[in-house]
Design a protein around this motif. Structure first.
Motif, PDB file in Angstrom:
ATOM      1  N   VAL A 164      -7.096  10.985 -19.395  1.00 40.86           N
ATOM      2  CA  VAL A 164      -6.916   9.567 -19.100  1.00 40.86           C
ATOM      3  C   VAL A 164      -7.290   9.419 -17.630  1.00 40.86           C
ATOM      4  O   VAL A 164      -6.664  10.020 -16.754  1.00 40.86           O
ATOM      5  N   PHE A 165      -8.330   8.681 -17.365  1.00 43.00           N
ATOM      6  CA  PHE A 165      -8.792   8.540 -15.987  1.00 43.00           C
ATOM      7  C   PHE A 165      -7.825   7.672 -15.196  1.00 43.00           C
ATOM      8  O   PHE A 165      -7.338   6.651 -15.683  1.00 43.00           O
ATOM      9  N   ASN A 166      -7.552   8.143 -13.978  1.00 38.31           N
ATOM     10  CA  ASN A 166      -6.633   7.409 -13.111  1.00 38.31           C
ATOM     11  C   ASN A 166      -7.029   7.652 -11.666  1.00 38.31           C
ATOM     12  O   ASN A 166      -7.860   8.506 -11.366  1.00 38.31           O
ATOM     13  N   ILE A 167      -6.401   6.928 -10.769  1.00 41.36           N
ATOM     14  CA  ILE A 167      -6.741   6.978  -9.343  1.00 41.36           C
ATOM     15  C   ILE A 167      -6.512   8.364  -8.716  1.00 41.36           C
ATOM     16  O   ILE A 167      -7.166   8.731  -7.753  1.00 41.36           O
ATOM     17  N   ASN A 168      -5.603   9.160  -9.284  1.00 37.56           N
ATOM     18  CA  ASN A 168      -5.293  10.474  -8.728  1.00 37.56           C
ATOM     19  C   ASN A 168      -6.110  11.607  -9.343  1.00 37.56           C
ATOM     20  O   ASN A 168      -5.969  12.750  -8.941  1.00 37.56           O
ATOM     21  N   SER A 189     -12.980  11.415 -11.102  1.00 35.76           N
ATOM     22  CA  SER A 189     -13.602  10.138 -11.445  1.00 35.76           C
ATOM     23  C   SER A 189     -14.455  10.281 -12.706  1.00 35.76           C
ATOM     24  O   SER A 189     -15.017  11.352 -12.974  1.00 35.76           O
ATOM     25  N   PRO A 190     -14.577   9.202 -13.475  1.00 34.59           N
ATOM     26  CA  PRO A 190     -15.462   9.238 -14.640  1.00 34.59           C
ATOM     27  C   PRO A 190     -16.903   9.600 -14.260  1.00 34.59           C
ATOM     28  O   PRO A 190     -17.574  10.313 -15.003  1.00 34.59           O
ATOM     29  N   ALA A 191     -17.356   9.143 -13.109  1.00 36.03           N
ATOM     30  CA  ALA A 191     -18.725   9.451 -12.669  1.00 36.03           C
ATOM     31  C   ALA A 191     -18.918  10.952 -12.483  1.00 36.03           C
ATOM     32  O   ALA A 191     -19.965  11.503 -12.840  1.00 36.03           O
ATOM     33  N   SER A 192     -17.921  11.627 -11.933  1.00 33.63           N
ATOM     34  CA  SER A 192     -18.012  13.083 -11.759  1.00 33.63           C
ATOM     35  C   SER A 192     -18.066  13.783 -13.115  1.00 33.63           C
ATOM     36  O   SER A 192     -18.860  14.704 -13.316  1.00 33.63           O
ATOM     37  N   ILE A 193     -17.209  13.334 -14.039  1.00 29.42           N
ATOM     38  CA  ILE A 193     -17.208  13.918 -15.385  1.00 29.42           C
ATOM     39  C   ILE A 193     -18.571  13.698 -16.045  1.00 29.42           C
ATOM     40  O   ILE A 193     -19.133  14.616 -16.648  1.00 29.42           O
ATOM     41  N   GLN A 194     -19.099  12.489 -15.910  1.00 30.50           N
ATOM     42  CA  GLN A 194     -20.424  12.199 -16.475  1.00 30.50           C
ATOM     43  C   GLN A 194     -21.469  13.177 -15.950  1.00 30.50           C
ATOM     44  O   GLN A 194     -22.226  13.767 -16.727  1.00 30.50           O
ATOM     45  N   ASP A 195     -21.532  13.335 -14.636  1.00 30.52           N
ATOM     46  CA  ASP A 195     -22.523  14.222 -14.019  1.00 30.52           C
ATOM     47  C   ASP A 195     -22.343  15.663 -14.475  1.00 30.52           C
ATOM     48  O   ASP A 195     -23.309  16.334 -14.848  1.00 30.52           O
ATOM     49  N   GLU A 221     -20.604  16.543 -25.069  1.00 34.28           N
ATOM     50  CA  GLU A 221     -21.028  15.168 -25.313  1.00 34.28           C
ATOM     51  C   GLU A 221     -19.827  14.234 -25.497  1.00 34.28           C
ATOM     52  O   GLU A 221     -19.836  13.106 -25.001  1.00 34.28           O
ATOM     53  N   VAL A 222     -18.798  14.710 -26.159  1.00 34.50           N
ATOM     54  CA  VAL A 222     -17.589  13.900 -26.322  1.00 34.50           C
ATOM     55  C   VAL A 222     -16.978  13.597 -24.953  1.00 34.50           C
ATOM     56  O   VAL A 222     -16.603  12.453 -24.664  1.00 34.50           O
ATOM     57  N   TRP A 223     -16.890  14.602 -24.101  1.00 37.08           N
ATOM     58  CA  TRP A 223     -16.357  14.372 -22.745  1.00 37.08           C
ATOM     59  C   TRP A 223     -17.247  13.395 -21.973  1.00 37.08           C
ATOM     60  O   TRP A 223     -16.758  12.497 -21.297  1.00 37.08           O
ATOM     61  N   TYR A 224     -18.556  13.593 -22.060  1.00 43.79           N
ATOM     62  CA  TYR A 224     -19.510  12.726 -21.362  1.00 43.79           C
ATOM     63  C   TYR A 224     -19.294  11.270 -21.777  1.00 43.79           C
ATOM     64  O   TYR A 224     -19.130  10.393 -20.938  1.00 43.79           O
ATOM     65  N   TRP A 225     -19.322  11.004 -23.075  1.00 44.23           N
ATOM     66  CA  TRP A 225     -19.197   9.634 -23.558  1.00 44.23           C
ATOM     67  C   TRP A 225     -17.820   9.049 -23.287  1.00 44.23           C
ATOM     68  O   TRP A 225     -17.674   7.839 -23.109  1.00 44.23           O
ATOM     69  N   HIS A 226     -16.820   9.894 -23.246  1.00 42.43           N
ATOM     70  CA  HIS A 226     -15.484   9.415 -22.888  1.00 42.43           C
ATOM     71  C   HIS A 226     -15.485   8.883 -21.455  1.00 42.43           C
ATOM     72  O   HIS A 226     -14.839   7.873 -21.150  1.00 42.43           O
ATOM     73  N   ALA A 227     -16.245   9.535 -20.585  1.00 46.13           N
ATOM     74  CA  ALA A 227     -16.347   9.092 -19.199  1.00 46.13           C
ATOM     75  C   ALA A 227     -17.235   7.858 -19.073  1.00 46.13           C
ATOM     76  O   ALA A 227     -16.979   6.988 -18.242  1.00 46.13           O
TER      77      ALA A 227
END
Length: 94
Positions: A15-19, A22-28, A84-90
């Protein structure tokens, strides 16, 4: 782009949160992993597994080698699906 993995894939996802990360890092990170896995899959597909190399053995040995190769490719596909599941989740957080 849309996901090619089954929506029924069951992986533990963050669950992405401020602490957290970041989703962008997970995507990359997961995009890089998927790219590398696709390259590994292509390299393995280009490797020789031919019956002529099993000519002094029974044909069953060659068939077993082909089956083992397919199992290894399937494992790479499974790892790719996980990434791919992690990528799309981000990309598409809930």
């Amino acid at each position: 782009m849309t996901s090619t993995t089954s929506a029924q894939s069951q992986f533990s996802l963050p669950v992405f949160n401020i602490n957290g990360t970041s989703p962008a890092s997970i995507q990359d990170e997961y995009n890089n992993a998927m790219t590398t896995i696709r390259k590994a899959e292509q390299l393995l597909l280009n490797c020789t597994c031919h019956a002529r190399d099993f000519q002094f053995q029974t044909y069953d040995r060659y068939l077993k080698a082909r089956e083992e190769r397919e199992q290894m490719l399937e494992q790479l596909r499974s790892v790719h699906d996980y990434c791919e599941v992690w990528y799309w989740h981000a990309v598409e957080p809930n």
